[in-house]
Design a protein around this motif. Sequence first.
Motif: not given
Length: 138
Positions: A70-91
């Motif tokens: 879970p800690d890794t996933m929290f950081r992953f979501l934070d990174n996605i947000d910080h980078n404006g969603g870059f790297g993942v699709t909306d789905i």
Amino acid sequence: MEREHEEAMRIEFVRYTQLGEDRYRPDATANDRDRITAQLRETDQQWADGPHAEHWSYLSDAYEDWRQAPDTMFRFLDNIDHNGGFGVTDIQHRSLRQAGQLAGRDSEKVRDAARRYIDRTTGQSTPRPGRGQIERGR
């Protein structure tokens, strides 16, 4: 993936994860566990063999990742947000959020990440929490 197919997948995944939990209930008999295991295999196989197998697999993997790290996933979501969603699709982003909720990781951090993502997609601005706020939330 059409919106109605995505909604069907998400509903089915909720049922799938609930079945997985039911399999380990203390009052479940061996017959219950066998029946549930068969249902899980059937559901997984239907999605894995269907036209949306990639999305089902991503959601399943995200669920397991939330359960295991879970800690890794929290950081992953934070990174996605910080980078404006870059790297993942909306789905994929919606799958990450749903998986976190289903894995019991529906914390303030997941809700904040979801809110920031929605704000980003609607053009609104939500301040990003400082590092100290993130650390205190763990």
